[in-house]
Scaffold this active site. Structure first.
Site, PDB file in Angstrom:
ATOM      1  N   THR A 413       0.808  -1.228   0.000  1.00 14.08           N
ATOM      2  CA  THR A 413       0.000   0.000   0.000  1.00 14.08           C
ATOM      3  C   THR A 413       0.841   1.279   0.000  1.00 14.08           C
ATOM      4  O   THR A 413       0.342   2.341  -0.330  1.00 14.08           O
ATOM      5  CB  THR A 413      -0.931   0.005   1.226  1.00 14.08           C
ATOM      6  OG1 THR A 413      -0.180  -0.420   2.372  1.00 14.08           O
ATOM      7  CG2 THR A 413      -2.097  -0.939   1.031  1.00 14.08           C
ATOM      8  N   GLU A 414       2.118   1.150   0.378  1.00 12.90           N
ATOM      9  CA  GLU A 414       3.034   2.305   0.329  1.00 12.90           C
ATOM     10  C   GLU A 414       4.453   1.794   0.150  1.00 12.90           C
ATOM     11  O   GLU A 414       4.922   0.967   0.925  1.00 12.90           O
ATOM     12  CB  GLU A 414       2.987   3.125   1.631  1.00 12.90           C
ATOM     13  CG  GLU A 414       1.728   3.916   1.849  1.00 12.90           C
ATOM     14  CD  GLU A 414       1.841   4.842   3.074  1.00 12.90           C
ATOM     15  OE1 GLU A 414       2.950   5.014   3.609  1.00 12.90           O
ATOM     16  OE2 GLU A 414       0.806   5.371   3.492  1.00 12.90           O
ATOM     17  N   ASN A 415       5.141   2.298  -0.866  1.00 13.83           N
ATOM     18  CA  ASN A 415       6.568   2.063  -1.013  1.00 13.83           C
ATOM     19  C   ASN A 415       7.102   3.126  -1.956  1.00 13.83           C
ATOM     20  O   ASN A 415       6.560   3.335  -3.044  1.00 13.83           O
ATOM     21  CB  ASN A 415       6.849   0.661  -1.573  1.00 13.83           C
ATOM     22  CG  ASN A 415       8.331   0.405  -1.791  1.00 13.83           C
ATOM     23  OD1 ASN A 415       8.775   0.195  -2.922  1.00 13.83           O
ATOM     24  ND2 ASN A 415       9.110   0.427  -0.729  1.00 13.83           N
TER      25      ASN A 415
END
Length: 570
Positions: A413-415
């Site tokens: 979901t976040e990188n």
């Protein structure tokens, strides 16, 4: 200048590293990188980019929106870098079509965004008022995404709690938030669930609990050291479970969607892989970070190591009970299994070693786990002080999740990676390198059997970065915040990420190297054009400030020289 606790920790880490790297018997390369793997992702793998409401929407007081804790927090002096606020940010509220055209340029399969609770429920309480203009905005966004075949992945809580709930009840310190959050989620399912099939209850609850209620560096800015983070997390976990059950019983059969949670975590690698204390310290680091929330959701209770360490430290304090709250047996069974998928946010890695904190230092979340964090001085650190590029840590975290939690369905979901520059820079070669390496480690994890279904680059746009204001840029697209229209410009990483998506991975070495070369070539012309802006403003500063100053100095020097001559004559 206000810096987050992560920066403070990073400085401490660097000092430790200088001492350790001087020791000749320690080899930093013992945990070396593996070679690059050329191959493609499974068919149907979903590629996306993300954002959040407060960081990008702006329009903080428009169309009936209520105050959030971040509106109030950023309006107090000294809380953010240069006192920046998200009042206008990227003006995303007015740029739905523009931003979706950027997503189409990237060929995204999904877009992750959050719904602002106070935009659709100004006080946070459904029975008070539902703001139909706010509801309409998200309807328009969802419809436009679907029209362009982009799947919406919707986060219900990305940190912007309605201020009324903070003032009346103390926010996440109060158990009443569970029902209020459930009412908000239920409204979202009711209004949007016919089209939204992927729901995330909370984004990175670690930051909500620790930075909001332990260190006070994020809204609402409370410093309830040693207790605040644990209490907030306890209520957040129960609120997540309640929302999952609400969807499961009332909406799943009709809407056929899924509900998960997005947890962020660094990987912790033992400094010495032959030292049992370092191995245990590294395990503890990961458990106090991502395990704090994942273990109750997948296994029904907090990690045993958290219960042991916090319980022991609480007893040393002379407390009758642990500062870590407990779940009843009924709550454990209610919470266990409340995740259809696990969202994973990941940015960086630390080396971990055992370190005991004396009781004289006080009892805090950070002293409870008895670890010290270290970094390899050779790790690239292009942006935020806390963010080092350590791709292999990503794969190890994913393998840890597979082993610990029964190989759940995972969506990244976040990188992503920031740059900490005040000037314009579109040729972001370091971001290309970061994405290339981290996405490749994710591909290796999938080859190892980890059940990753999608990847979300963080972030689509440069945006408001919480207590760091606009001093850090994570975006694939550069946003000119000085221009009231907030124009967007593609960075080189846009072309590189676009090619990964089109090829669904990394076909062969020659082609991937060619992507990088072409991506940097395409950005150079537009970068030169953009670079004129800072130069122009610099020249204005020279003429407005420097020239008058120099003239004044010349007049003063001339006057002094004249007086000297007159005295000499007399």
């Amino acid at each position: 200048m206000m810096l987050s606790h992560r920066v403070g920790r990073a400085c401490h880490v660097l000092v430790l590293v200088l001492c350790l790297s001087a020791a000749e018997d320690f080899d930093w390369s013992a945990n070396n990188h593996d070679s690059f793997y050329y191959g493609t992702f499974p068919n149907g793998f979903s590629w996306g980019a993300g954002s959040s409401a407060y960081q990008t929407e702006g329009a903080w007081d428009k169309d009936g929106k209520g105050l959030s804790i971040w509106d109030v927090f950023t309006h107090k002096k000294g809380k953010t870098f240069l006192n920046d606020t998200g009042d206008s940010s990227c003006e995303g509220y007015y740029k739905i079509k523009d931003d979706i055209s950027l997503m189409k340029e990237l060929n995204l399969n999904h877009y992750r965004f959050s719904i602002s609770w106070p935009r659709i429920m100004p006080t946070g309480i459904r029975s008070d008022h539902v703001n139909e203009k706010g509801v309409k905005y998200y309807n328009a966004l969802i419809d436009e995404l679907l029209e362009h075949n982009i799947t919406p992945i919707v986060t219900l809580y990305h940190w912007d709690l309605p201020q009324v709930l903070q003032e009346k009840y103390g926010g996440w310190q109060n158990i009443s938030m569970i029902n209020y959050f459930n009412d908000f989620a239920n409204l979202c399912f009711e209004r949007y669930g016919d089209r939204v099939k992927y729901w995330i209850t909370f984004n990175n609850p670690w930051s909500v609990a620790v930075e909001g209620y332990e260190t006070g560096e994020h809204a609402p800015g409370l410093k309830l050291r040693g207790t605040g983070a644990y209490r907030a997390a306890h209520h957040i976990i129960k609120a997540h479970a309640k929302v999952w059950h609400t969807y499961d019983t009332q909406w799943r059969n009709k809407q056929r969607g899924m509900v998960g949670i997005s947890l962020s975590g660094d990987w912790g690698e033992p400094v010495d892989i032959t030292n049992q204390k370092d191995i245990e310290a590294a395990e503890r680091y990961v458990q106090f970070y991502i395990g704090w929330f994942a273990t109750p959701i997948f296994h029904g209770d907090y990690p045993q190591v958290m219960k042991d360490f916090i319980g022991r430290k609480s007893a040393q304090q002379g407390l009758g009970t642990s500062r870590l709250p407990t779940f009843s047996s009924q709550e454990k069974s209610y919470i266990k299994g409340t995740s259809d998928f696990l969202g994973v946010g990941h940015f960086t890695t630390r080396y971990i070693t055992q370190k005991s904190f004396p009781s004289s230092r006080g009892y805090t979340y950070f002293s409870d786990w008895d670890v010290a964090e270290l970094v390899d001085p050779r790790w690239p650190d292009p942006g935020s002080e806390w963010l080092y590029s350590v791709p292999w840590g990503f794969r190890r975290l994913l393998n840890f999740i597979k082993t610990q939690y029964g190989n759940p369905m995972i969506y990244i979901t976040e990188n992503g990676v920031s740059e900490k520059m005040m000037c314009t820079e579109l040729c972001d070669d370091w971001r290309i390198q970061y994405y290339k390496a981290y996405i490749n480690e994710m591909l290796k994890a999938i080859r190892n059997g980890v059940n990753v279904k999608g990847y979300t680059a963080w972030s689509l746009l440069d945006k408001f970065e919480w207590d760091e204001g606009y001093s850090e840029r994570f975006g694939l697209y550069y946003v000119d915040f000085r221009n009231k229209n907030k124009p967007r410009y593609p960075k080189a990483s846009v072309q590189f990420y676009k090619r990964i998506i089109k090829s669904n991975g990394f076909p062969n070495q020659r082609e991937v190297e060619n992507w990088r070369r072409k991506a940097t070539e395409t950005c150079s012309t537009s970068n030169q054009l953009l670079a004129a802006d800072p130069l122009t403003s610099h020249m204005e500063m020279v003429t407005e400030v420097v020239v008058p100053t120099v003239c004044t100095l010349c007049i003063l020097i001339s006057a002094v020289f004249l007086m000297f001559l007159l005295r000499k004559r007399n």
